[in-house]
Structure formats: structure tokens, C-alpha cells
Design an enzyme around this catalytic site. Structure first.
Site, mmCIF file in Angstrom:
data_model
loop_
_atom_site.group_PDB
_atom_site.id
_atom_site.type_symbol
_atom_site.label_atom_id
_atom_site.label_comp_id
_atom_site.label_asym_id
_atom_site.label_seq_id
_atom_site.Cartn_x
_atom_site.Cartn_y
_atom_site.Cartn_z
ATOM 1 N N ASP A 112 6.522 -14.496 -0.660
ATOM 2 C CA ASP A 112 7.561 -14.966 -1.578
ATOM 3 C C ASP A 112 7.278 -16.378 -2.074
ATOM 4 O O ASP A 112 7.519 -16.716 -3.238
ATOM 5 C CB ASP A 112 8.915 -15.052 -0.866
ATOM 6 C CG ASP A 112 9.370 -13.752 -0.252
ATOM 7 O OD1 ASP A 112 8.519 -12.869 -0.050
ATOM 8 O OD2 ASP A 112 10.565 -13.634 0.049
ATOM 9 N N GLU A 131 7.759 -1.567 -0.978
ATOM 10 C CA GLU A 131 7.759 -1.155 0.440
ATOM 11 C C GLU A 131 8.428 0.195 0.663
ATOM 12 O O GLU A 131 8.550 0.639 1.801
ATOM 13 C CB GLU A 131 8.441 -2.240 1.294
ATOM 14 C CG GLU A 131 7.609 -3.506 1.374
ATOM 15 C CD GLU A 131 8.352 -4.668 2.034
ATOM 16 O OE1 GLU A 131 9.600 -4.663 1.989
ATOM 17 O OE2 GLU A 131 7.681 -5.569 2.578
ATOM 18 N N LYS A 149 11.022 0.064 -4.884
ATOM 19 C CA LYS A 149 11.900 -0.990 -4.395
ATOM 20 C C LYS A 149 11.747 -2.254 -5.228
ATOM 21 O O LYS A 149 12.707 -2.927 -5.553
ATOM 22 C CB LYS A 149 11.557 -1.289 -2.938
ATOM 23 C CG LYS A 149 12.444 -2.306 -2.260
ATOM 24 C CD LYS A 149 11.940 -2.582 -0.849
ATOM 25 C CE LYS A 149 12.725 -3.664 -0.144
ATOM 26 N NZ LYS A 149 12.054 -4.143 1.069
ATOM 27 N N GLN A 150 10.513 -2.605 -5.508
ATOM 28 C CA GLN A 150 10.295 -3.807 -6.315
ATOM 29 C C GLN A 150 8.994 -3.667 -7.077
ATOM 30 O O GLN A 150 8.109 -2.904 -6.696
ATOM 31 C CB GLN A 150 10.308 -5.062 -5.439
ATOM 32 C CG GLN A 150 9.004 -5.404 -4.738
ATOM 33 C CD GLN A 150 9.147 -6.649 -3.886
ATOM 34 O OE1 GLN A 150 9.673 -6.589 -2.793
ATOM 35 N NE2 GLN A 150 8.670 -7.778 -4.370
#
Lengths: 768, 768
Positions: free
Chosen positions: A359, A489, A602-603
Site C-alpha cells: 500500500d 485476492e 476484489k481490487q
């Protein structure tokens, strides 16, 4: 699910009327921090209702013994967590022996305010004891951004409708624990205590890591604004000191306690000097006094805002949201110590342990690059450089050799803390994010010399990892990368994750370029580094070039789509909007296997690469992939919408860009995911900033030049943001009619607005 | 690594000379059980050295709170484990206040013997106290196979070189715990105590599950073989009773304690009757006396051996090994209660929790089918039938509907206990194994009526699961099964595991056949079952037929190989023999990701299907696949070699078949995997039996007829084994010259030897 009790305001976060049911949530939101110390918005006085007491010291961690169901080879033994440290804010208040405790009183009025402009936390309330006696309290607290070991509280109490005896007990309590302790262990061992009169200190050290911390307090008392002498009774026991006094007060008399706190650690002091230094620091602050401390503090914050503020006209909620994100990022990391990093919860909660995820590189670095002096983001890079040896050891544990490095998924000191095999061992794209941060830093700052040797050493070790992690597929006659987990993920242990393969090939290529640069510009450094790392350039780069040339990328000809991984098109590709609303988020409602075999993302995963390497792809290709992947993306990570927002803006979808921007802009203020009580989503705030400046503002760096392609969301009158770019301090203001660029620095500058090159002088403002 | 201290002997397991360093290992090996009660080969007298005290009662479990690192939706809350129950064997011995404890004495001679023929555990030793006083002890213990709640110990002590006072303290101790308790909790709560003279009882119940157990003892004493009255002192405290007496003994006088034990549970008695029933049972045993109990016990075991023994001439180690396996299987499961099953550790240790894995169906059922009355294996099937509702609920937790069932990976009461997502949620081929057990049972016994309705209900629910678990791949234009783990657990979350897809299609087909059978033979039962299960035959079977017709099976044209899963050929397919010996087993030396991306196979996967459905494939195809997969198989599960052994034999590779047979034949006796200390590999013993009878013996059932294709390993003179087949009791003896078949039953029979049909009369023996 979403909460809506925080009052909208440009510069302040306001809870009006006490919401005990949301208190843990509020405590997260009202957190204070100064990059070194921080803590949740807990009450100073006793509160027996639901509360998560939390004070944290940057870099002070404990390797808690890990807890797993079934052990797998390679799992780390320990899970390093930031420790809950001394409660230094505590002040117990009694009237004639009855304790002030909002959980047990009738509250007439209550306001809790976080003033983001000056970084203070204030409370005002009037409350009655069951017997009808009414008390008025106001408090103001801040953690000095100028003196990072100092905090101050001004706490005023007034009996509204009675005369009586007030007893005030300031204390420091080190007998605390972490709620997330795996085995209910306490991590601190008390060492020393000094407690005399209005001044007291205690030191405690951490088990195993042996960090020493000194926390102390000193205070004075005023009655109706005038200094007042008091008789003090000191009490101490293991890991606890208090220093109480009593006064007879009349109705409407104001008693003010001004409590100065110090929290100093062995990260910055020798063990032997620690208490002495803490005393010195505290006494200096005490002597300077509240007002001076406040003035220098708020002045320093004003300077921070000067270079990082974003203004929005026409939408107070949006204004409050974006400032809250900027404020918390600046509270969490100040960039003056390369041993520190940006924890996913900052100083606002316990959850997650560790401080550093990818991140930081992917979502926080851009914020610090654009709003802080260069050394701040450089320190984020140096942090990883200093962990290189540990990353090499981490890779060795997994069977890699010859200086290959795998950076940990979660870490404080360079060692891996995470323990799910599908993440810890397989979510290796993080290595690519760390390499890409070097490129990002150099592109932004122009500081290519960072490669000699710091950047290069890291790139080399990561390239070595990729070169060993791929294998030759006889069947495909290509290099493949098996058994990985991508940024998405919701897929585990897949083969040929397109993003990961892409990051691998890109790293090899970029490292190869770096070698060329070093050989030309820093031949001595290069020779030395080759020797130090045992780098056999010819042999190793030959393999790299082989891989670059022959890497396999899953691609569907018919659809013209880069596939997230092998077999992605075998899934039942129904868009996410077909999921029953009652089953969202799917992470809360579906079993893990169902999530895994679903097509839901998810992303950002393929799109993450397209965002990072946007300039390598045709806009139509990006659009095509956006249209394929966005409907399948459930954005159940707060790190997802920003990438979609930025891409949507760049392919001319302002509504989508704004929609995605809104997904995280007030994530914590509105408790969008019902988990703010655990702490704030600090790293996600970097993503929100990115979706503003890179998304709405359309900022890009190309060939050392800065570009903007701004869009103005409907309903907004205007917005403006600041960026520092290679010495220029730029302010971009966008309104319904035009774009205004100001150059606040003493340097002429060139800027591209919507592709149009604009040159302007120092301190000049132009309108386009 | 391998241990070699157990003496080779045809019928006995012998430890000569005490090996305290291997004591936990020996305790596992010398375990006793009678299908209802069982325990490790612990010493009766105090032993302060390393020991795992263990006594277990079938079906008495505790749902221990589960422990995971990161929670995933769908995980079970509890992990049911078989409890360590009362230590009923305990007898403390003191001479003049000095305790007999082999850990603190000088041992002159020591033998521990497990007599497998009569199922007794004996010890003889002479040992000296530090002061030189020498004691001789002999003990004999068994758990009655005739009276499943009764155990007896004859314990004789003799002072060899001194006169003195002996104190003997028989006791029952319920204050025990499980070493594998997740949170160090004790699971038993004491309830009642009666302790008077030579007779004592205590009851305790389990937390949460509220099973009540009564354990008791009664004893008499002999001196030099003659009954002797003693003065008894009783002591009790919570969960503990003792009943001590002292005698003055002369040198060479033998004092014999005969201690009768009872362990009865609320599985077989009402809570109110339990202690009364236990008393009655114990007193009856006491009155009948040791000799009568022993005679009936050994007679019953002789009968067991009659139908299950395997004899090997020319190889004592092999003889001992195979008998040990048969013995332990018969000790673990007697098949008279369909609530019980075959635990992976039986009554020999704590590890693994649960009692039932797919091991039972895949590896143990064939043993019981061939060596026990039909109802024994039928009860194994009924066990799953009774868990059907729980299996449906388990599938519902994962999002399945309409009566689809997913049987748990590990269970005691039908609820899932396992908690690794890649196993719990994804190793769904177990459903196929449970369906296949129905086929196997019917094929072997001819009992097709089992389908009406038990077998059919289970098949229907499993078929419904498969039909929902697949999805249509637009790209492949086939049905696919994503996100599974095959029997080879060194691959996780793969797509289109060939074996799983195969089991799915086969189940659908077999269920379809079963419907045809029911409609013809049991139309009423069928109609009733359709109603009960809401089965819409037309709609559901239409979907099934679609899937049967259009299922995807990964296959490589060029190699002519069914691929274990999608992408298998992308791996670096180096044979397992290239792995450094120091890195074997890879599960101990490689990180999990490295194992996953390697081509190495933990246990038969594609070959598992080829074995089960052997008759559907050409021999050359099986050979081709064996040659492809066997070199990649590391056999790091004890359940692997048997399948390879059987296939090797059937494709004419006797050496390979024998090599694979040896891999597990003495697994526990030689502690091949260094984990026998945790308990024996009970279910793997069924696999060893299979590799003998189906591998070396070449037994197959085809169209209701029994076939043998025996091979004789080099060095063996002969072997013989027994099987019961549809009323015939057959003995097959194979020597270097010929094959002899005896029919012991009163029924004429037909047998195929090497493809040649042989018919023979009752009680006839033929030589081929």
C-alpha cells in the site's frame, strides 16, 4: 450500515451530541498523531462505556507469537504488532468522591471536535450526576508536530449548580495491553518510576524487542484563569503513577488543569539517557507553556496545509472528506525517519499489525511525492533499501538463492509477519510495486542518482527473484509463473497472473536500463555494487533477456483481452450487478471457495498494470479492458476504486471517475465498511488523494514534465489542489469556466493543461 | 530416522530391553482396543519419563473451539476431538514408601509384548531401586472383545532380594486432559463418586456434548497364587479414586493384583442407569474371573483371525507387518454400531481429531468387506447415510441449495471439523469417494437393495452437489469445475482436477442407473424418496445428462495423457528422483508455494480414478499413465503407495508392486515417518491390506464374480490370505509353484485364477 452522525464542516470533524453506541468509531475518527506518537480520540477522564484505549509510538513493536490453524513450511514464527503504549492523557475527576464518567451521567450537551487546520481535539460537555449536580467540562488536546515527543491537554471543569470538593487525578498508566494480543499476553515490563509533586515519569521495556519507553507528565492548575497552588498526593505502583489534588470550588468557578505529556523511546535515545532526556523535553515544554506550544504547532500545520490542501467549493461533505484524508496522512507519516512507514491503521487502532504493506508504495508514495519535500518520499524508499538483507533472507526461506529478494507482505522490521500461504508466499506482485516505486520516485523527482546504488541494489535483488520464480513451460514454449496471487485476492494460487507477469518483465527491463545508466554515469558505484552483490552481469542479464522475450501473457484473441490469469474465461462471467444486494459485500456472505471460483474482482488487477504503465497502451485498449473488468469488480478493498477512478477519468468517463472517487472519499467518516471502530484506513487515504489529483485533476508526469487534464464533477463550483513538482509549487484551480494555475515558487515553470504547453514565471498565475 | 528396535516375530510385537527414548512410539505400537474402548500401551505403574497417557472411548468427543490464523467465511466453529478418557489401568506400587518408577530405576531386564493372536499386552521386567533392592514384575492386560466395556489387568510383583512392606494403590483417574487441546482446557467435569473397599466408580460428563461416562475398578489380591484378604484404604477427590492396601512380603513372594475395569458411556446407557449398569457389568466380569474372560476373549480373536489372517512364509518381518495392520484394524472397528467409524489414529493417540475421513471409504471399506460379516461394512455406509442431513447443511453453508450435500472432510457427528479452506471447501472429491463406496459395497456383496432408499438418497444428494458445483465455460463450451483440491494435496485450488471431474460424472451416471433400478424394483420406495427429497427427476436428470455429455476433461493429445488438472504441463516436469535426498520429504523441507508449483504428487490422483475404474480403461492406457505419474509421485501420504502397488501389479510390474507394498507394510513398526509417537496410521493399514490382497493377490470383483491374479514377491516361500465373498469363505495360498484355493464354507463357489474359471464345492481345496 453507513453512519451519518458526523457533522459536515469545511475544516472540522464534529460529533454533536454524544453517541456512545459509536464511541469506538469516533475514537478512531478523532485520532491525533504527529508521525512519532499518536492515539485514539479517547476521553481524558474515566469512561466505563465501550472504548478502545489506544496510544501508539512509531516503530515500537512486539513480535507476538503467531497463531495459525495448520502450519505450513515457511510461515513466520512471529507477527510484529505496534503496541498499545502508555495512556498519558488520563485525568480522573471526582466531585466529593463521585467520579465523572459520561457512561453514568445525564448528558445535556456534548461536542467533540477535531480541528484539522490546527490539529487539535476539543471536547465540551455539560453533564449531571444522578443527584442533579451539573458539571461543565471543556478540553483541548494536541500532539505537537514541532516537538514530536510532546503532547498537551488543557482540561477545564466547572460545577454549574453547586459548590463542592473536586479531586483531580492526572495519571500515566503503562499497565495496558493489546486487544489483539494472540495469547492475552501483556507486552510491557515496568522498569523505573519517579513520581514527585506535579511531575512523574515511568519507563517500561518491551519483552523480546527490548525497546525502552519513558512516559511522563507535568502539570499546573489554574482557578478562574489564575495559577493556583495545590497540595499533591503521589501514588505509584508497578507501571502506574498518579498525582492527585483536591480543591474546594464554588459554583461557576473554573478549574483548569494543563497537563503536559512526554513519550520518548529508545529509538531516539540511549537507554541510559532516556529518562533524563524525557525530563528535559518535558520541562522545556512546560516552561514554554501551552500557548507557545500551540502557536508553533498550528503554524507548522499551516505550512503543511499550504503544500497539501485541496479546496472544494460547493460540496461541504466532499471538502471535509478530502481534508480528513490529507490530515490523517500527514498525522501518520512526516518522513523524517527512514525507519518508519505508513501503517494501514496509522496511530488509530491495533488491527493488522505490521506497519508496511505494498500500500505504501502503490497508494501513499504519490501523495508524499506531490505534497512534501523530496526527502520524505526518498525516506520511504530508503526504508525498503534498509530491509533488503531481510528480504533476501525471506526469499531464502522459500528456496531462492543468489541474492534474490522477496519483500514481505507485511512488516515492521523487514521480516515477514503475515501467515496465509496464499498471500505470504504467493502475493509476490508486491515485489513489483516496490520496484515500481523507484521508477515513480525518479520520474517525479528526476533524481536518477538514487539508482547509485540504493535503487539499483533493490532492483537487482527483485530481478533475481523474478528470474528464479518463473519456469520454462515445455508445452507453451514460454516462461510461465505458477502459483501466485495477484492484487485481486479473490483469486488464490493462480498461474500467470497477467499483472504479476507484467511487473516481472518490466522489472527486468528497468533493471537492465538501470545498469546502462550506472555504467555510463556511475561506473565506480556500479563496479562496487557488482562486487558486493556477486552480480554476474553477462550471465544474469542473458537469462533476463530470455525471459523478457519469451514471457507468457494470457490473452484472448477473440475478445482482445489480457486475461487476469490462466483460465479466467472459464468462469461464469456475470456482471457484479447481478449479485443480490443482500449478498454484498460477498466477502461477508459467500464462502471462500465460492468467492474464488466466481469472476468477481476484489481490487484492480489487470487495471493496476494498465494504470501504472498507461503510456505503453493505446487509450482504446485501456477503455476496452476497463469495460471488461470494471463490471466484474466488486471493490471490496478500499484500495480498488482509486485506480478505476483514475482510469475512468483518463478514458473520458467523468461520471464513473467521480462515482469511484466518492467510494472512498468519506470511507471512515461515514464508516462505509462498518470497520472504522478498528482504526482508520490510512493507506487507503493515499488512494483517495490519488483519485482526486490524478483522477479528477488528471495529473501525470511524462518525460519530466507535468500534465493536468482536469474534470469538474457536476454540482461542484470549483476545486483547487497544490502540488510540489521539481521545485515548483503549483496550485491548480478548476471551476466551471476555466483552469487557473499559480506558481507560488521562485522558479519559472512549464505545465501542460489538457495537452497544451504553458510556460509561466515565478509567482505567476495564468488562466486557461 | 527409521527405528529398528522391535523384534521380528510371526505373531508378537516385542520390545526387548526398555527404550525410554522411544517410549511414546512404543505406547502407540502397543495399543489395545476392542472397537469401543482403547488405549495406548502405557505402563500400569507410575512412569515419570516421557509418556502420552491415552485412553479413548469410541464416539465420545468434544467440540473444541477451533484455532485459525485468518478466518474465512464458511469455516466451522469447532473441531471435534476424541477425548482422552479416564486412566483406569493405573496401579501405583511402593516398597517401604519408595515408588516403583522405571524412569528412576536400574533396569536389568525388560520385555513388552503385544500378542496379536490373543490380543494381550504383557510386560516382564526386573529392576532395582538405587539402594539395590530388586523387584520383578509381570503384567498382562487385555480389553475384552466379547464384553466391550470390560478390561482386565493381572499384575504380579515380587521382591527378588529383600523382605519389605509393599503398598499397592489401584486407582482410576478422570482428571486428565488432551495434549492437543486448543486452549489448554479440560473437557471433563466430575459428577459422582462411589469408592468403597475393593470397588470404586466415578462418573464424569463432557462439557458442551454432555456425554456421561462411568469408569470403575474392582480387584482381588493373591499371594503366591492364593487369594489373600487385605485391609483397604479408600481415598477420593474430584475426578479421582484410589483404593490402597499394604502387605508385608518376603523375598520371592509373589503378590498378584487382578484389577477389573469398566468404562461405560451414555452412548449405550441412559444417564440415570449408567453407574448401575457399569456396576453390574463389572461385577459380572469380576465374578467370572480372569481366566474365563481371557478364554472367551482369545476364542473370539481366534475367530477374527480365521477370516482375516494373512500368512507369509519366508519373511518374518513382512509376516509381522501385515498381521499388525490387520490386528489394529480389527481392534479399531468391529462394525456393530453404525455411529462409529475408523479414526485415522484409532484408539492410539490424539492427533487429527475427528474420526472419519474419506480414508474410511477409500482404504478401509475393502478390508472389512472381505474379512467381516456384511453388516460391518454396511454399517460404515449407514454411518454416512445418517449424516446426510448434516452434509446437506454443510453444503448450504457454502451456498448450495435444493438438498445438495457436501460430506465433511473430517467429522465425528456429521459436522465439518477441518479448517483449511483449500481442503475443507475444495477437496470435494471426497463426495465421490463416499458415492463410490456404495458402488464398491454393492459390487462386492451383491446387495443392490441397499439403494432402496439409503444408497440412493446419498447418491442423489451428492449428484445434486456436483450438478451445482460445475459451471458452463463459454470459452470451452464445456462444463468445468473450478477451484478444487484433488487427492494430491500438493496442489490447491486448481481447476478441472481430472479425478474430481471424473468422480462427478461417474456419480451422476451411477445415480441415473440407480434411478432405473429403483423404478423397476422398488417403485414405491422410489416414489416416496422423490417426495421426501423434492426430486424433480426430469428436470434434474436432464441437467445431469447435459453435464455427463459435456464435461471437460483435461487431456494432452500429444502425450496421450489425462492431465491431473488444467495447466499441469506448464510445470517443470523433472522426476522426483532428481530431488536432493536431503530435501525429502519435501513437505518437511520446501516452502508450501514451492511444493505447489512443483510437479510432485503427494498421493495417487489421476491414478486413483484409474484404479477405481480400472475396467473402463485399456491396460495400455493405465500403463502409460502409470509411467507418466509414478515418477512424479513422492508418496508423502501413507495412503499413496497402495494404489500404485495395486496398479503396478495389474500392469505386470511385480517388483514395483512389491516395492510399493513395502512402503507402508511396516510404516508404524519401523516408524518410517517419525510420527508413530502421535499414534498409529490406522486408516493407512487398510491401504496396506489392499496392496496385499488386491495388489499381490490381484483380487477383483467383476460382474459379481471374484478374480485373483496372484504374484509372489521374490524371497517369499508362500503366502495365503482369507476373504469372505458372498457367503464363501475362501483361502488363497500362493507358493513358488502353484496357487491353492480352499473353500471353507458350506457353499460351492466359482473363482477366477489368472482369468481361468474354477468351480469348486463346499469345503473343497483345489490347486492350480
Amino acid at each position: 450500515m453507513m453512519k451519518n452522525y458526523i457533522k459536515h464542516n469545511d475544516w472540522k470533524i464534529i460529533e454533536e451530541g454524544f453517541h456512545p453506541e459509536f464511541n469506538r468509531n469516533s475514537e478512531s475518527i478523532f485520532s491525533l498523531g504527529n508521525g512519532r506518537n499518536g492515539g485514539r480520540g479517547n476521553f481524558e477522564e474515566k469512561y466505563s462505556g465501550s472504548s478502545l484505549q489506544g496510544n501508539y509510538l512509531a516503530g515500537i513493536y512486539y513480535p507476538d507469537k503467531t497463531r495459525v490453524g495448520w502450519w505450513k513450511n515457511g510461515y513466520p514464527e512471529y507477527f510484529a504488532k505496534i503496541l498499545n503504549a502508555a495512556n498519558w492523557i488520563g485525568v480522573n475527576i471526582h466531585f466529593d468522591g463521585k467520579e465523572l464518567d459520561l457512561a453514568k451521567m445525564d448528558i445535556e450537551s456534548f461536542t467533540r471536535t477535531l480541528n484539522m487546520k490546527e490539529a487539535t481535539l476539543c471536547r465540551n460537555f455539560i453533564a449531571s450526576f444522578p443527584d442533579g449536580r451539573k458539571v461543565k467540562v471543556s478540553s483541548k488536546r494536541f500532539l505537537s508536530i514541532v516537538r514530536p515527543e510532546v503532547g498537551v491537554i488543557k482540561y477545564t471543569v466547572e460545577p454549574v449548580n453547586f459548590d463542592g470538593k473536586i479531586t483531580i487525578t492526572p495519571y500515566v498508566d503503562f499497565d495496558i495491553k493489546n486487544e489483539d494480543s494472540n495469547y492475552d499476553e501483556k507486552f510491557w515490563v515496568g522498569q523505573n518510576i519517579e513520581n514527585l509533586g506535579n511531575e512523574g515519569y515511568l519507563t517500561a521495556y518491551t519483552k523480546k524487542t527490548n525497546f525502552l519507553v519513558c512516559s511522563g507528565m507535568k502539570y499546573n492548575v489554574m482557578v478562574d484563569g489564575k495559577e493556583h497552588a495545590v497540595n499533591i498526593e503521589n501514588e505509584s505502583c508497578e507501571k502506574y503513577i498518579e498525582s492527585a489534588f483536591s480543591l474546594d470550588v464554588k459554583q461557576n468557578q473554573e478549574v483548569t488543569l494543563c497537563k503536559y505529556g512526554v513519550n520518548a523511546s529508545s529509538l531516539y535515545h540511549s537507554h541510559t539517557r532516556l529518562m533524563l532526556d524525557a525530563k528535559e523535553t518535558l520541562n522545556e515544554a512546560f516552561d514554554d507553556g501551552f500557548d507557545e506550544l500551540f502557536d508553533e504547532h498550528s503554524a507548522a500545520w499551516a505550512k503543511k496545509w499550504e503544500s497539501s490542501d485541496i479546496k472544494i467549493e460547493g460540496d461541504v461533505a466532499a471538502q471535509q472528506g478530502i481534508r480528513f484524508n490529507i490530515f490523517q496522512l500527514n498525522q501518520t507519516y512526516t518522513g523524517d525517519d527512514e525507519r518508519l512507514n505508513v501503517g494501514p491503521k496509522g496511530f488509530t487502532g491495533e488491527k493488522y499489525g505490521g506497519t508496511t504493506y505494498w500500500d505504501t508504495e502503490a497508494y501513499c508514495l504519490p501523495f508524499f511525492l506531490s505534497t512534501s519535500p523530496q526527502n520524505v518520499s526518498r525516506n520511504l524508499l530508503i526504508y525498503r533499501y534498509k530491509h533488503l538483507q531481510k528480504a533476501i533472507e525471506n526469499a531464502e526461506k522459500l528456496g531462492f538463492k543468489n541474492g534474490a529478494a522477496l519483500y514481505p507482505m507485511v512488516t515492521i522490521n523487514g521480516e515477514e509477519c503475515h501467515n496465509e500461504w496464499e498471500i505470504t508466499f504467493e502475493e509476490i506482485h508486491r515485489n513489483g510495486a516496490i520496484a515500481n516505486a523507484i521508477r515513480n520516485y525518479i520520474n517525479y523527482t528526476g533524481d536518477r542518482d538514487y539508482l547509485a546504488p540504493y535503487g539499483f541494489e533493490v532492483l537487482l535483488a527483485i530481478s533475481r527473484f523474478w528470474a528464479q520464480r518463473v519456469n520454462w513451460s515445455e508445452q507453451k514454449q514460454k516462461y510461465v509463473m505458477l502459483g501466485v496471487t495477484g492484487p485481486n485476492e479473490y483469486e488464490n494460487n493462480v498461474s500467470n497472473n497477467w499483472h504479476t507477469n507484467n511487473m516481472a518483465v518490466w522489472t527486468l527491463r528497468y533493471t537492465f536500463e538501470a545498469i546502462g545508466f550506472l555504467k555510463n554515469e556511475h561506473p565506480d558505484v556500479y563496479a562496487e555494487t557488482c562486487k558486493k552483490t556477486g552480480f554476474n552481469e553477462e550471465e544474469e542479464t542473458t537469462k533476463w533477456l530470455e525471459i523478457i522475450k519469451n514471457m507468457y501473457f494470457p490473452y484472448d484473441e477473440e475478445k482482445g483481452i489480457y486475461l487476469q490469469q490462466d483460465g479466467f474465461l472459464d468462469k461464469d462471467l456475470k456482471p457484479a450487478e447481478t449479485i443480490e444486494p443482500a449478498e454484498r459485500p460477498i466477502s461477508h456472505h459467500w464462502s471462500w471457495d465460492r468467492i474464488l471460483r466466481s469472476p468477481y474482482i476484489k481490487q484492480a488487477d489487470v487495471l493496476q498494470s494498465l494504470f501504472w504503465f498507461e503510456d505503453e497502451y493505446e487509450k482504446s485498449l485501456i477503455e476496452h479492458h476497463f469495460d471488461f473488468y470494471e463490471p466484474l469488480t466488486v471493490h471490496e478493498s478500499s484500495l480498488s476504486p482509486c485506480v478505476h477512478s483514475i482510469l475512468a477519468a483518463s478514458i473520458g468517463r467523468p461520471d464513473k471517475a467521480y462515482e469511484m472517487y466518492l467510494r472512498t472519499a468519506r470511507l471512515d467518516l461515514d464508516d462505509y465498511n462498518s470497520d472504522t471502530a478498528d482504526g482508520l484506513h490510512i493507506t487507503s487515504m493515499g488512494g483517495t488523494w490519488m483519485s482526486f489529483v490524478l483522477g479528477l485533476g488528471g495529473m501525470r508526469i511524462r518525460n519530466g514534465e507535468i500534465h493536468f487534464n482536469p474534470i469538474l464533477p457536476e454540482g461542484w463550483k470549483s476545486y483547487s489542489f497544490m502540488v510540489i513538482f521539481r521545485g515548483s509549487e503549483l496550485r491548480i484551480e478548476v471551476n466551471t469556466k476555466n483552469v487557473m494555475i499559480s506558481n507560488y515558487s521562485n522558479k519559472s515553470s512549464t505545465v501542460f493543461i489538457n495537452g497544451r504547453k504553458i510556460s509561466f514565471q515565478q509567482k505567476e498565475t495564468l488562466t486557461v
